[in-house]
Enzyme design. Structure first.
Site, PDB file in Angstrom:
ATOM      1  CE  LYS A  25      -2.048   2.977   1.934  1.00  0.00           C
ATOM      2  NZ  LYS A  25      -1.831   4.393   1.536  1.00  0.00           N
ATOM      3  N   GLY A  73       6.498   5.167   8.356  1.00  0.00           N
ATOM      4  CA  GLY A  73       5.625   6.336   8.363  1.00  0.00           C
ATOM      5  C   GLY A  73       5.710   7.044   9.700  1.00  0.00           C
ATOM      6  CB  SER A  74       3.513   9.529  11.228  1.00  0.00           C
ATOM      7  OG  SER A  74       2.299   8.819  11.148  1.00  0.00           O
ATOM      8  N   GLY A  90       2.267   4.404  13.167  1.00  0.00           N
ATOM      9  CA  GLY A  90       3.024   3.227  13.616  1.00  0.00           C
ATOM     10  C   GLY A  90       2.367   2.592  14.836  1.00  0.00           C
ATOM     11  CD  GLU A 100      12.849   0.985   9.941  1.00  0.00           C
ATOM     12  OE1 GLU A 100      13.332   1.950  10.569  1.00  0.00           O
ATOM     13  OE2 GLU A 100      13.437  -0.084   9.776  1.00  0.00           O
ATOM     14  CB  CYS A 110      12.633   9.149   8.786  1.00  0.00           C
ATOM     15  SG  CYS A 110      13.858   8.166   7.933  1.00  0.00           S
ATOM     16  CD  GLU A 118       9.201  13.113  11.585  1.00  0.00           C
ATOM     17  OE1 GLU A 118       8.069  12.616  11.715  1.00  0.00           O
ATOM     18  OE2 GLU A 118      10.157  12.507  11.084  1.00  0.00           O
TER      19      GLU A 118
HETATM   20  P1  NAD Z   1       1.933   8.466   7.576  1.00  0.00           P
HETATM   21  O1  NAD Z   1       2.140   7.727   8.829  1.00  0.00           O
HETATM   22  O2  NAD Z   1       0.876   9.494   7.518  1.00  0.00           O
HETATM   23  O3  NAD Z   1       1.610   7.471   6.383  1.00  0.00           O
HETATM   24  C1  NAD Z   1       2.447   6.372   6.102  1.00  0.00           C
HETATM   25  C2  NAD Z   1       1.638   5.313   5.411  1.00  0.00           C
HETATM   26  O4  NAD Z   1       0.638   4.840   6.316  1.00  0.00           O
HETATM   27  C3  NAD Z   1       0.883   5.807   4.171  1.00  0.00           C
HETATM   28  O5  NAD Z   1       0.893   4.803   3.186  1.00  0.00           O
HETATM   29  C4  NAD Z   1      -0.521   6.015   4.692  1.00  0.00           C
HETATM   30  O6  NAD Z   1      -1.513   5.882   3.703  1.00  0.00           O
HETATM   31  C5  NAD Z   1      -0.632   4.888   5.700  1.00  0.00           C
HETATM   32  N1  NAD Z   1      -1.653   5.132   6.721  1.00  0.00           N
HETATM   33  C6  NAD Z   1      -2.079   6.301   7.231  1.00  0.00           C
HETATM   34  N2  NAD Z   1      -3.054   6.093   8.140  1.00  0.00           N
HETATM   35  C7  NAD Z   1      -3.240   4.755   8.209  1.00  0.00           C
HETATM   36  C8  NAD Z   1      -4.099   3.911   8.973  1.00  0.00           C
HETATM   37  N3  NAD Z   1      -4.979   4.395   9.838  1.00  0.00           N
HETATM   38  N4  NAD Z   1      -4.009   2.584   8.797  1.00  0.00           N
HETATM   39  C9  NAD Z   1      -3.112   2.062   7.923  1.00  0.00           C
HETATM   40  N5  NAD Z   1      -2.287   2.796   7.157  1.00  0.00           N
HETATM   41  C10 NAD Z   1      -2.346   4.139   7.318  1.00  0.00           C
HETATM   42  O7  NAD Z   1       3.354   9.064   7.193  1.00  0.00           O
HETATM   43  P2  NAD Z   1       3.737   9.940   5.930  1.00  0.00           P
HETATM   44  O8  NAD Z   1       3.237  11.330   6.174  1.00  0.00           O
HETATM   45  O9  NAD Z   1       3.344   9.256   4.672  1.00  0.00           O
HETATM   46  O10 NAD Z   1       5.334   9.895   5.983  1.00  0.00           O
HETATM   47  C11 NAD Z   1       6.069  10.711   6.800  1.00  0.00           C
HETATM   48  C12 NAD Z   1       6.498   9.979   8.041  1.00  0.00           C
HETATM   49  O11 NAD Z   1       7.247   8.815   7.691  1.00  0.00           O
HETATM   50  C13 NAD Z   1       7.414  10.811   8.894  1.00  0.00           C
HETATM   51  O12 NAD Z   1       7.028  10.712  10.230  1.00  0.00           O
HETATM   52  C14 NAD Z   1       8.768  10.162   8.678  1.00  0.00           C
HETATM   53  O13 NAD Z   1       9.673  10.361   9.717  1.00  0.00           O
HETATM   54  C15 NAD Z   1       8.416   8.726   8.491  1.00  0.00           C
HETATM   55  N6  NAD Z   1       9.488   7.986   7.814  1.00  0.00           N
HETATM   56  C16 NAD Z   1      10.266   7.123   8.554  1.00  0.00           C
HETATM   57  C17 NAD Z   1      11.319   6.439   7.967  1.00  0.00           C
HETATM   58  C18 NAD Z   1      12.190   5.470   8.758  1.00  0.00           C
HETATM   59  O14 NAD Z   1      12.814   4.615   8.150  1.00  0.00           O
HETATM   60  N7  NAD Z   1      12.249   5.574  10.073  1.00  0.00           N
HETATM   61  C19 NAD Z   1      11.575   6.608   6.610  1.00  0.00           C
HETATM   62  C20 NAD Z   1      10.778   7.493   5.890  1.00  0.00           C
HETATM   63  C21 NAD Z   1       9.738   8.177   6.513  1.00  0.00           C
END
Ligand code: NAD
Length: 500
Positions: free
Chosen positions: A192, A245-246, A250, A268, A303, A403
């Site tokens: 996804k 993601g966030s 997470g 992550e 990130c 962040e």
């Molecule tokens: P996000 O958490 O909003 O979204 C990440 C993914 O999760 C997307 O595909 C989104 O559609 C999905 N998602 C959102 N809500 C969901 C739910 N309720 N159930 C299931 N899936 C859901 O994050 P973002 O805004 O896309 O990305 C930015 C974040 O990612 C930042 O916090 C960044 O630090 C983090 N990030 C971490 C790393 C790492 O390796 N640690 C790498 C890249 C980005």
């Protein structure tokens, strides 16, 4: 007369791209069952790039069922490892052959400079895929030491269908960090992508099948997080969710696991990483160069961005001035399809607003906005924010604790090494940390004492495929890239045989 071939610009090349927006299930492009679509928008100019199928729980069901059928058939999960390796190498060759298309797609989908796609994202994605391919037949089980009438051995087997949920900041690369080890270990995958950057994954999935990957093994369901993402994470036939993601989402992954089948969860998540510059750093120019890259590279949408720059007080004025010059020279916002552009727009106007709101919060808290803090002149049509440096930041301010995920550096002054370590660790995150010093003892004490999954001494955000990528504390529990990442997509099975 010699005919000089016309050199096409990236913008001209972009016009010839044909973009696929449907879901990819069972080796084919299909619309969402509901017929719904959403628009993918180019953040550099607000233009609609493509209509994308908006998958929901029904499409996730179909993709997971397809993945499970493929898994149980053994067509991929029981393929001889070196055969699987050969498919993955062919897959890498096909991705490489379409390197420019991948670069164009992600640049137009999320705004990063094309030069960065060509020098960072695509090469690193290829390295990940080839490294993982190399490792396919290095996974091993063990035989235990037992009494002679027993044979005890441990098999290492794939998990089943793995759900990968990824963000938009490195669409191709984050996807590859998940799908390459998941597939290499013999699993099926339902991916996804982020709704802000849904396109490159579709090309990737098609190339997997072209390389000889069996249909149904690698499926892509685009859609919104709370619809498609949630349905995937709650699905009872998914054995693991590999999430980037966030922090907020997470945590939801853990919840969804508990509410469904206790699937394995690797996370992550975000960071607020400290980048420390000691007065005894060998070269302030070099330190500032890396500090600028650490927060302004990829528009600060990284990130492990070194968003808290901790500077020892006696070099504060000099270092700040050098950093300002590096930011202005190297990260001038512009058209991401221009190969000389150092900084593109943010991923969308929502992210732009979030970053600008943090700028206001920083000012209200009493920090001084040295440069940037607004939309660069002439670029009002895109989701741009100028590189921004705050001075006079204290670690209790929101701009030092939360962040921002944009090009905003917070400079925090300190006096002693011990104080720097205390400030570095005074955060709920623990992804990365860096230190610039010519004192070896200090460097390694910092590495020992800092609470972070990745530490850089006299460099920043570096590392090859051996280097485990992941965090401590609320930055998550997963590790990407390294051999352990591949192992994390397998499970052990102990076999105890009485042999008489
Ligand atoms: P996000 O958490 O909003 O979204 C990440 C993914 O999760 C997307 O595909 C989104 O559609 C999905 N998602 C959102 N809500 C969901 C739910 N309720 N159930 C299931 N899936 C859901 O994050 P973002 O805004 O896309 O990305 C930015 C974040 O990612 C930042 O916090 C960044 O630090 C983090 N990030 C971490 C790393 C790492 O390796 N640690 C790498 C890249 C980005």
């Amino acid at each position: 007369m010699t005919i000089v071939p016309k050199v096409r610009t990236w913008a001209e090349k972009a016009e010839t791209l044909s973009l696929e927006g449907r879901l990819f299930i069972d080796g084919d492009f299909v619309p969402a069952k509901s017929g719904a679509v959403f628009e993918s928008v180019n953040p550099a100019n607000g233009a609609v790039l493509a209509e994308v199928a908006r998958g929901d729980a029904a499409d996730i069901d179909r993709a997971v069922a397809t993945g499970l059928r493929a898994f149980k058939s053994g067509v991929w999960s029981r393929m001889a490892p070196r055969q699987r390796m050969a498919v993955l190498y062919r897959f890498a060759d096909l991705v490489e052959a379409q390197m420019e298309d991948f670069a164009l797609i992600d640049t137009m989908d999320m705004g990063k400079p094309i030069s960065e796609m060509l020098s960072v994202d695509v090469p690193l994605a290829l390295t990940c895929l080839r490294f993982t391919a190399e490792c396919v037949d290095k996974l091993q089980g063990t035989v235990g030491a037992t009494a002679p009438d027993v044979l005890s051995y441990v098999l290492r087997q794939p998990l089943g269908v793995v759900g990968c949920i990824v963000p938009w900041n490195y669409p191709l690369l984050m996807t590859m960090w998940k799908i390459a080890p998941a597939l290499a270990a013999g699993n099926s995958v339902v991916l996804k992508p982020a709704e802000q950057s849904p396109l490159s994954a579709l090309l990737l999935a098609r190339l997997f099948v072209e390389a000889g990957g069996p249909p149904g093994v690698f499926n892509v369901v685009n859609g919104y997080g709370p619809e498609a993402g949630k349905a995937l994470a709650l699905h009872r036939d998914i054995e693991k969710i590999a999430f980037t993601g966030s922090v907020e989402v997470g945590k939801l992954m853990m919840l969804y696991s508990g509410q469904s089948n206790l699937k394995k969860i690797s996370t992550e998540c975000g960071g607020k990483s400290p980048h420390v510059v000691m007065a005894d750093a060998a070269n302030l120019e070099t330190a500032a160069e890396w500090a600028a890259m650490g927060i302004f590279g990829n528009q600060g949408e990284v990130c492990c961005a070194g968003s808290r720059i901790l500077v020892q007080r006696q070099i504060l004025a000099d270092f700040t001035e050098i950093l300002r010059a590096k930011a202005e020279a190297g990260y001038r916002p512009g058209d991401p399809l221009d190969p000389t552009t150092g900084m593109g727009p943010l991923v969308d106007v929502k992210q732009q607003k979030r970053v600008l709101d943090y700028v206001d919060i920083g000012k209200q808290a009493g920090a001084h906005c040295l440069i940037g803090g607004g939309v660069p002149e002439g670029l009002e049509k895109g989701a741009y924010v100028a590189p921004t440096i705050f001075t006079g930041v204290t670690n209790d301010m929101a701009i030092a604790r939360e962040e921002i995920f944009g090009p905003v550096a917070s400079i925090i002054a300190f006096d002693t090494f011990e104080e720097a370590v205390a400030i570095a660790n005074d955060t709920s995150f623990g992804l990365a940390a860096g230190i610039w010093t010519s004192d070896l003892g200090k460097a390694h004490r910092f590495a020992r004492d800092v609470e972070a999954g990745m530490v850089y001494i006299n460099s920043y955000m570096n590392g090859d495929m051996q280097f485990p990528f992941g965090g401590w504390k609320e930055s998550g529990n997963g590790r990407d890239k390294c051999f352990d990442a591949l192992v994390s997509y397998t499970q052990t099975k102990g076999v105890w045989a009485t042999i008489g």
